[in-house]
Scaffold this motif. Structure first.
Motif, PDB file in Angstrom:
ATOM      1  N   SER A 103      -1.095  -4.406  -7.547  1.00  0.00           N
ATOM      2  CA  SER A 103      -1.525  -5.719  -7.044  1.00  0.00           C
ATOM      3  C   SER A 103      -2.478  -5.546  -5.866  1.00  0.00           C
ATOM      4  O   SER A 103      -2.417  -4.564  -5.129  1.00  0.00           O
ATOM      5  CB  SER A 103      -0.278  -6.497  -6.595  1.00  0.00           C
ATOM      6  N   ASN A 104      -3.333  -6.559  -5.710  1.00  0.00           N
ATOM      7  CA  ASN A 104      -4.115  -6.674  -4.492  1.00  0.00           C
ATOM      8  C   ASN A 104      -3.209  -7.380  -3.478  1.00  0.00           C
ATOM      9  O   ASN A 104      -2.970  -8.584  -3.599  1.00  0.00           O
ATOM     10  CB  ASN A 104      -5.384  -7.480  -4.800  1.00  0.00           C
ATOM     11  N   TRP A 105      -2.665  -6.601  -2.551  1.00  0.00           N
ATOM     12  CA  TRP A 105      -1.653  -7.071  -1.596  1.00  0.00           C
ATOM     13  C   TRP A 105      -0.625  -8.004  -2.272  1.00  0.00           C
ATOM     14  O   TRP A 105      -0.011  -7.590  -3.236  1.00  0.00           O
ATOM     15  CB  TRP A 105      -2.317  -7.720  -0.374  1.00  0.00           C
ATOM     16  N   GLY A 120       0.848  -1.202   0.000  1.00  0.00           N
ATOM     17  CA  GLY A 120       0.000   0.000   0.000  1.00  0.00           C
ATOM     18  C   GLY A 120       0.871   1.235   0.000  1.00  0.00           C
ATOM     19  O   GLY A 120       0.764   2.101   0.861  1.00  0.00           O
ATOM     20  N   THR A 121       1.716   1.350  -1.017  1.00  0.00           N
ATOM     21  CA  THR A 121       2.778   2.370  -0.993  1.00  0.00           C
ATOM     22  C   THR A 121       2.274   3.792  -1.169  1.00  0.00           C
ATOM     23  O   THR A 121       2.919   4.741  -0.738  1.00  0.00           O
ATOM     24  CB  THR A 121       3.863   2.023  -2.050  1.00  0.00           C
ATOM     25  N   GLY A 122       1.136   3.983  -1.834  1.00  0.00           N
ATOM     26  CA  GLY A 122       0.606   5.348  -2.038  1.00  0.00           C
ATOM     27  C   GLY A 122       1.620   6.225  -2.760  1.00  0.00           C
ATOM     28  O   GLY A 122       2.072   5.907  -3.855  1.00  0.00           O
ATOM     29  N   CYS A 148       6.091   7.069   0.013  1.00  0.00           N
ATOM     30  CA  CYS A 148       6.872   7.754   1.054  1.00  0.00           C
ATOM     31  C   CYS A 148       7.610   6.797   1.989  1.00  0.00           C
ATOM     32  O   CYS A 148       8.742   7.077   2.382  1.00  0.00           O
ATOM     33  CB  CYS A 148       5.980   8.718   1.839  1.00  0.00           C
ATOM     34  N   ILE A 149       7.013   5.652   2.343  1.00  0.00           N
ATOM     35  CA  ILE A 149       7.683   4.753   3.299  1.00  0.00           C
ATOM     36  C   ILE A 149       8.854   4.053   2.604  1.00  0.00           C
ATOM     37  O   ILE A 149       9.990   4.106   3.064  1.00  0.00           O
ATOM     38  CB  ILE A 149       6.697   3.710   3.881  1.00  0.00           C
ATOM     39  N   GLY A 188      -9.885   4.698  -1.234  1.00  0.00           N
ATOM     40  CA  GLY A 188      -9.134   3.442  -1.215  1.00  0.00           C
ATOM     41  C   GLY A 188      -7.955   3.466  -0.252  1.00  0.00           C
ATOM     42  O   GLY A 188      -7.418   2.426   0.113  1.00  0.00           O
ATOM     43  N   ALA A 189      -7.533   4.661   0.136  1.00  0.00           N
ATOM     44  CA  ALA A 189      -6.420   4.779   1.079  1.00  0.00           C
ATOM     45  C   ALA A 189      -6.921   4.854   2.519  1.00  0.00           C
ATOM     46  O   ALA A 189      -6.165   4.625   3.450  1.00  0.00           O
ATOM     47  CB  ALA A 189      -5.595   6.026   0.763  1.00  0.00           C
ATOM     48  N   ASP A 218       0.718  -1.372  -4.759  1.00  0.00           N
ATOM     49  CA  ASP A 218      -0.523  -0.648  -4.491  1.00  0.00           C
ATOM     50  C   ASP A 218      -1.603  -1.167  -5.439  1.00  0.00           C
ATOM     51  O   ASP A 218      -1.310  -1.601  -6.553  1.00  0.00           O
ATOM     52  CB  ASP A 218      -0.367   0.870  -4.661  1.00  0.00           C
ATOM     53  N   ALA A 219      -2.838  -1.122  -4.963  1.00  0.00           N
ATOM     54  CA  ALA A 219      -3.956  -1.550  -5.803  1.00  0.00           C
ATOM     55  C   ALA A 219      -4.329  -0.462  -6.805  1.00  0.00           C
ATOM     56  O   ALA A 219      -5.012  -0.729  -7.791  1.00  0.00           O
ATOM     57  CB  ALA A 219      -5.158  -1.874  -4.913  1.00  0.00           C
ATOM     58  N   PRO A 263      -5.039   0.875   4.803  1.00  0.00           N
ATOM     59  CA  PRO A 263      -6.258   1.615   5.161  1.00  0.00           C
ATOM     60  C   PRO A 263      -6.826   1.019   6.452  1.00  0.00           C
ATOM     61  O   PRO A 263      -6.928  -0.204   6.556  1.00  0.00           O
ATOM     62  CB  PRO A 263      -7.205   1.338   3.985  1.00  0.00           C
ATOM     63  N   ASN A 279       1.334   0.761   5.915  1.00  0.00           N
ATOM     64  CA  ASN A 279       0.390   1.657   6.586  1.00  0.00           C
ATOM     65  C   ASN A 279      -0.923   1.460   5.820  1.00  0.00           C
ATOM     66  O   ASN A 279      -1.253   2.228   4.927  1.00  0.00           O
ATOM     67  CB  ASN A 279       0.897   3.104   6.481  1.00  0.00           C
TER      68      ASN A 279
HETATM   69  C1  LIG Z   1      -3.244   4.543   4.222  1.00  0.00           C
HETATM   70  S1  LIG Z   1      -2.674   4.570   2.553  1.00  0.00           S
HETATM   71  C2  LIG Z   1      -0.922   4.596   2.844  1.00  0.00           C
HETATM   72  C3  LIG Z   1      -0.131   5.256   1.764  1.00  0.00           C
HETATM   73  C4  LIG Z   1       1.349   5.445   2.124  1.00  0.00           C
HETATM   74  N1  LIG Z   1       1.985   4.166   2.359  1.00  0.00           N
HETATM   75  C5  LIG Z   1       1.489   6.335   3.338  1.00  0.00           C
HETATM   76  O1  LIG Z   1       1.799   5.817   4.420  1.00  0.00           O
HETATM   77  O2  LIG Z   1       1.281   7.549   3.227  1.00  0.00           O
HETATM   78  C6  LIG Z   1      -3.022   2.907   2.060  1.00  0.00           C
HETATM   79  C7  LIG Z   1      -2.636   2.530   0.628  1.00  0.00           C
HETATM   80  O3  LIG Z   1      -3.002   1.168   0.444  1.00  0.00           O
HETATM   81  C8  LIG Z   1      -3.524   1.005  -0.870  1.00  0.00           C
HETATM   82  N2  LIG Z   1      -4.397  -0.197  -0.871  1.00  0.00           N
HETATM   83  C9  LIG Z   1      -5.664  -0.297  -0.414  1.00  0.00           C
HETATM   84  N3  LIG Z   1      -6.143  -1.544  -0.591  1.00  0.00           N
HETATM   85  C10 LIG Z   1      -5.141  -2.240  -1.188  1.00  0.00           C
HETATM   86  C11 LIG Z   1      -5.033  -3.595  -1.621  1.00  0.00           C
HETATM   87  N4  LIG Z   1      -6.041  -4.457  -1.499  1.00  0.00           N
HETATM   88  N5  LIG Z   1      -3.864  -3.983  -2.186  1.00  0.00           N
HETATM   89  C12 LIG Z   1      -2.829  -3.103  -2.317  1.00  0.00           C
HETATM   90  N6  LIG Z   1      -2.879  -1.817  -1.917  1.00  0.00           N
HETATM   91  C13 LIG Z   1      -4.026  -1.383  -1.368  1.00  0.00           C
HETATM   92  C14 LIG Z   1      -4.256   2.309  -1.139  1.00  0.00           C
HETATM   93  O4  LIG Z   1      -4.420   2.521  -2.526  1.00  0.00           O
HETATM   94  C15 LIG Z   1      -3.341   3.332  -0.456  1.00  0.00           C
HETATM   95  O5  LIG Z   1      -2.410   3.861  -1.362  1.00  0.00           O
END
Ligand SMILES: C[S@@+](CC[C@H](N)C(=O)[O-])C[C@H]1O[C@@H](n2cnc3c(N)ncnc32)[C@H](O)[C@@H]1O
Length: 305
Positions: free
Chosen positions: A192-194, A142-144, A147-148, A233-234, A165-166, A212, A210
């Motif tokens: 990818s989904n996780w 879930g890199t968004g 930043c991490i 989604g985040a 990231d999805a 959602p 980090n």
């Molecule tokens: C809370 S944000 C965190 C973003 C960044 N890592 C940060 O800490 O600022 C969660 C991220 O997880 C991604 N995400 C949500 N569901 C997901 C899934 N099933 N598979 C992969 N990534 C997913 C979202 O698109 C979002 O970018």
């Protein structure tokens, strides 16, 4: 102050003329007025200053020394447009298109969560633990904005990151950030989904996330600017309760961890104890919880034996 004995004649309309000409407004005055306009928000003075500095490119020090100089009309117009957006609730970072995080400034668009200062605790604690690893392979789930993962690469010269990231749109932002900080060679971005998009045998020395962590039914509890502007989604956990993303991530984690590998998860308010239970149920050990500066348990760390 003119002497009372002065014989200099003052034209009758002098005062009127002086009043008509507006006083040159410097940045300080403009920022003060703006802070007053933004008083409904949590940090009006900071918001006003950040917007002004973001638009002018002035450093804090430069603002202090040049703060009384007249502000050019073009700058005033751009600043006003930004302030109007903030008045409507848009976060400062989306208005400026960047957010400060760890050692860098990251591009942010409404496709990614705005990196939060609390998340730096995850970066710091994981970087410390990986410091002596020869060439750690890290998975950022879930890199968004990236930043991490990118901040860990800044700390660990020989590390490599797979960032998942999805959201395709979020990955585009992460890719721009990787270019911006010159780290494209050491990060692989995967939509990818996780874990689904990984190679079957791929495993890591650390997994950070980090995810959602807000249940959809709790959306009303979010601050309005978060709810209205940050990507759904985040914010919202996959399905079900607030911990559903953690469950999905942890359920398959063992196969992805090399012996001795670390797991670092950011958690929301009131979630740490329950996430610790999930981590322990997966057989991970050395469980630790790290508080943020406000004393809120913010990061859960664990290790595979
Ligand atoms: C809370 S944000 C965190 C973003 C960044 N890592 C940060 O800490 O600022 C969660 C991220 O997880 C991604 N995400 C949500 N569901 C997901 C899934 N099933 N598979 C992969 N990534 C997913 C979202 O698109 C979002 O970018």
């Amino acid at each position: 102050v003119p002497s009372v004995r002065s014989t200099r004649r003052i034209p009758a309309d002098a005062g009127i003329q002086r009043r008509k000409r507006p006083l040159p407004r410097g940045a300080h005055a403009l920022i003060d007025e703006t802070a007053n306009r933004l008083r409904a928000f949590a940090n009006p003075a900071l918001d006003a200053e950040l917007l002004f500095r973001g638009i002018t490119g002035l450093s804090r020090a430069a603002l202090i020394t040049k703060g009384d100089e007249p502000v050019p009309e073009t700058v005033k117009l751009r600043f006003e447009a930004a302030v109007v957006r903030r008045e409507r609730g848009e976060p400062v970072q989306y208005i400026l298109g960047v957010a400060a995080f760890w050692r860098d400034e990251f591009i942010v668009t409404p496709d990614v969560l705005i990196p939060r200062p609390e998340t730096e605790i995850l970066v710091e604690s994981m970087a410390t633990r990986l410091r002596t690893a020869p060439s750690p392979q890290i998975l950022d789930l879930g890199t968004g904005s990236g930043c991490i993962g990118l901040s860990l690469l800044r700390e660990l010269d020989a590390a490599r990151v797979v960032a998942i990231d999805a959201s395709e749109a979020a990955l585009r932002v992460a890719s721009r950030n990787a270019e911006r900080v010159g780290l494209t060679q050491r990060i692989r971005l995967v939509r990818s989904n996780w874990y689904e998009g990984l190679e079957a045998d791929e495993s890591f020395d650390a997994i950070v996330s980090n995810p959602p962590y807000v249940a959809r039914e709790d959306s009303a509890s979010l601050p309005k600017d978060v709810r209205d502007f940050e990507p759904e989604g985040a914010l919202f956990a996959d399905e079900g309760d607030d911990l559903s993303s953690y469950r999905t991530i942890l359920r398959r984690i063992d196969a992805r961890l090399r012996p001795g590998a670390w797991v670092g998860l950011e958690v929301g308010l009131g979630q740490a104890r329950r996430v610790v239970e999930l981590v322990a149920a997966e057989g991970l050990g050395s469980v630790e919880v790290i508080d943020d500066l406000a004393g809120i348990p913010r990061v859960v760390l664990a290790r595979r034996a």
